[in-house]
Design an enzyme around this catalytic site. Structure first.
Site, PDB file in Angstrom:
ATOM      1  N   ASP A  21      -9.643   1.117 -18.997  1.00  0.00           N
ATOM      2  CA  ASP A  21      -9.839   0.137 -17.930  1.00  0.00           C
ATOM      3  C   ASP A  21      -9.136   0.628 -16.667  1.00  0.00           C
ATOM      4  O   ASP A  21      -7.986   1.074 -16.714  1.00  0.00           O
ATOM      5  CB  ASP A  21      -9.283  -1.222 -18.353  1.00  0.00           C
ATOM      6  CG  ASP A  21      -9.511  -2.274 -17.289  1.00  0.00           C
ATOM      7  OD1 ASP A  21     -10.660  -2.698 -17.118  1.00  0.00           O
ATOM      8  OD2 ASP A  21      -8.538  -2.657 -16.621  1.00  0.00           O
ATOM      9  N   HIS A  22      -9.828   0.549 -15.539  1.00  0.00           N
ATOM     10  CA  HIS A  22      -9.344   1.158 -14.302  1.00  0.00           C
ATOM     11  C   HIS A  22      -8.349   0.277 -13.546  1.00  0.00           C
ATOM     12  O   HIS A  22      -7.830   0.677 -12.509  1.00  0.00           O
ATOM     13  CB  HIS A  22     -10.538   1.470 -13.396  1.00  0.00           C
ATOM     14  CG  HIS A  22     -10.307   2.597 -12.444  1.00  0.00           C
ATOM     15  ND1 HIS A  22      -9.444   3.638 -12.698  1.00  0.00           N
ATOM     16  CD2 HIS A  22     -10.827   2.850 -11.226  1.00  0.00           C
ATOM     17  CE1 HIS A  22      -9.451   4.476 -11.680  1.00  0.00           C
ATOM     18  NE2 HIS A  22     -10.269   4.022 -10.771  1.00  0.00           N
ATOM     19  N   THR A  23      -8.056  -0.905 -14.076  1.00  0.00           N
ATOM     20  CA  THR A  23      -7.187  -1.829 -13.352  1.00  0.00           C
ATOM     21  C   THR A  23      -5.762  -1.304 -13.242  1.00  0.00           C
ATOM     22  O   THR A  23      -5.140  -1.377 -12.180  1.00  0.00           O
ATOM     23  CB  THR A  23      -7.175  -3.205 -14.046  1.00  0.00           C
ATOM     24  OG1 THR A  23      -8.519  -3.645 -14.247  1.00  0.00           O
ATOM     25  CG2 THR A  23      -6.431  -4.230 -13.204  1.00  0.00           C
TER      26      THR A  23
END
Length: 421
Positions: free
Chosen positions: A361-363
């Protein structure tokens, strides 16, 4: 203690999310890009966080530079007339005493008051998006195919990857992992600690994100193994953060294969839905105590490992197309999309014919962390021969996670299957 980040919806950011597939090659002597190699050139005896408190704060680019870059990126996409009109607006915005200067001063003030003036806005941007996480904000890296002869080699490979991950987490927890460096300049290690044991939680109007830093005294030590749409909780480290050996891991994976001859209900498909819809379903399911505990075990895991049954093709072009679709989304509801948890901060999948994909996840993280993990996995694979279960130390067996499923959940899973296809 656990951290669940819930941020107000109001945010300002023009960061663009995207999905992509990249190829990483596992050679006997891996040749990584020079920048990646430079990231791991620090002294192995240094404390992981040695440079953390001395790092500079995130810089604010000069207003003139920002506006020049904006026009440079804008020009190829519009007519000359539109460009000239926009250029005048930009010049007016950036003039002395104008709105741009006022906002620039506010940014510079924010920079002085925070470690990273962009961090909250970046996080809000990703969590506020309502598109499905899969194909948009959960990028995938495909490793070079390993050409397995069957399930046994798939499990051998997976056990080595998990053992490598256990060593990495153990060294991070003890602050013995070398600080990341680029050309002698130390990098922030924050994402190394926050991405493991992290997961998005669907909510409205903005998602939350769960994480617990892996160097905390009560850090989580387990991974989730998925096979045939079923979930198993497996401790990867001992209570004192010693890695579980590959022989024990292999034995546990074989047990999971024996227990998953038939597919389960594809609960994982729900994570591919539009975020508001998934939030509605999640909220309803989480009211059941057993479901809530299973959700928590998935969210708090170090990572999710997906053992997939995949197909093979003699035609290379067809195989490449299959691998790309498999990597991006699991291949669809009839293949392995239900054997995923797309909300997870760190997830990898291994197919029966040697396909391997890494998701994140790129968060909370970017590509630096993925490259670091792949580098460690490559070294571990190259330095370890086939595993035998004769040397098992007798670690705790995996625990199967259960979900209470009713007509509402069954209909939601069917809906998600139609959506992913």
């Amino acid at each position: 203690m656990d951290s669940i980040l819930a941020i107000p919806l109001h945010c300002s950011s023009d960061i663009a999310g995207s999905a992509w597939v990249t190829r990483h090659f596992l050679h006997k002597k891996p040749k990584l890009p020079s920048l990646v190699c430079a990231c791991y050139a620090s002294n192995k005896n240094e404390d992981t966080l040695k440079y953390q408190n001395s790092l500079p704060t995130f810089p604010v680019p000069p207003l003139k530079q920002t506006l020049e870059k904006y026009l440079l990126q804008y020009k190829p996409h519009v007519s000359q007339e539109e460009y000239e009109r926009t250029k005048q607006v930009v010049l007016e915005f950036g003039k002395h005493g104008g709105v741009g200067e006022l906002l620039q001063n506010k940014l510079e003030q924010r920079k002085e008051e925070t470690e990273n003036w962009c961090y909250d806005w970046w996080t809000k941007y990703f969590l506020a998006k309502r598109e499905p996480n899969v194909l948009t904000y959960s990028p995938c890296s495909l490793l070079y195919p390993q050409n397995f002869s069957g399930v046994d080699e798939q499990l051998q490979f997976s056990a080595k990857v998990l053992a490598s991950l256990a060593e990495t987490v153990s060294s991070l927890a003890r602050h013995q992992y070398p600080p990341a460096m680029v050309m002698g300049t130390p990098l922030c290690m924050d994402q190394y600690y926050k991405s493991m044991c992290s997961c998005r939680i669907p909510a409205q109007p903005i998602d939350k994100i769960f994480y617990r830093c892996i160097d905390q005294p009560d850090a989580y030590r387990h991974v989730i193994i998925m096979r045939n749409n079923q979930f198993f909780k497996l401790d990867l480290l001992s209570p004192d953060m010693e890695p579980i050996g590959p022989a024990d891991i292999l034995q546990h994976l074989k047990h999971i294969v024996d227990e998953t001859k038939e597919p389960g209900i594809a609960i994982g498909l729900l994570t591919s839905l539009q975020r508001n819809r998934w939030a509605e379903i999640y909220s309803s399911m989480a009211q059941d105590e057993m479901n809530a505990q299973s959700f928590h075990d998935i969210q708090s895991s170090i990572a999710v490992c997906c053992l997939d049954e995949t197909e093979t093709f003699s035609d290379e072009e067809t195989k490449n197309q299959y691998d790309s679709r498999w990597g991006l989304c699991g291949g669809g509801s009839k293949l392995n999309s239900g054997n995923r948890w797309f909300d997870k901060g760190f997830l990898f999948a291994v197919g029966t014919h040697g396909e391997t994909a890494l998701y994140g996840d790129h968060t909370l993280a970017d590509g630096v962390l993925a490259h670091a993990v792949l580098s460690q996995v490559t070294k571990f694979l190259n330095n370890n021969e086939n595993i035998t279960t004769d040397t098992c130390a007798g670690s705790l067996p995996p625990k199967k996670l259960e979900f209470a499923v009713d007509d509402f959940v069954n209909q939601a899973v069917e809906e998600a299957g139609l959506h992913i296809d």
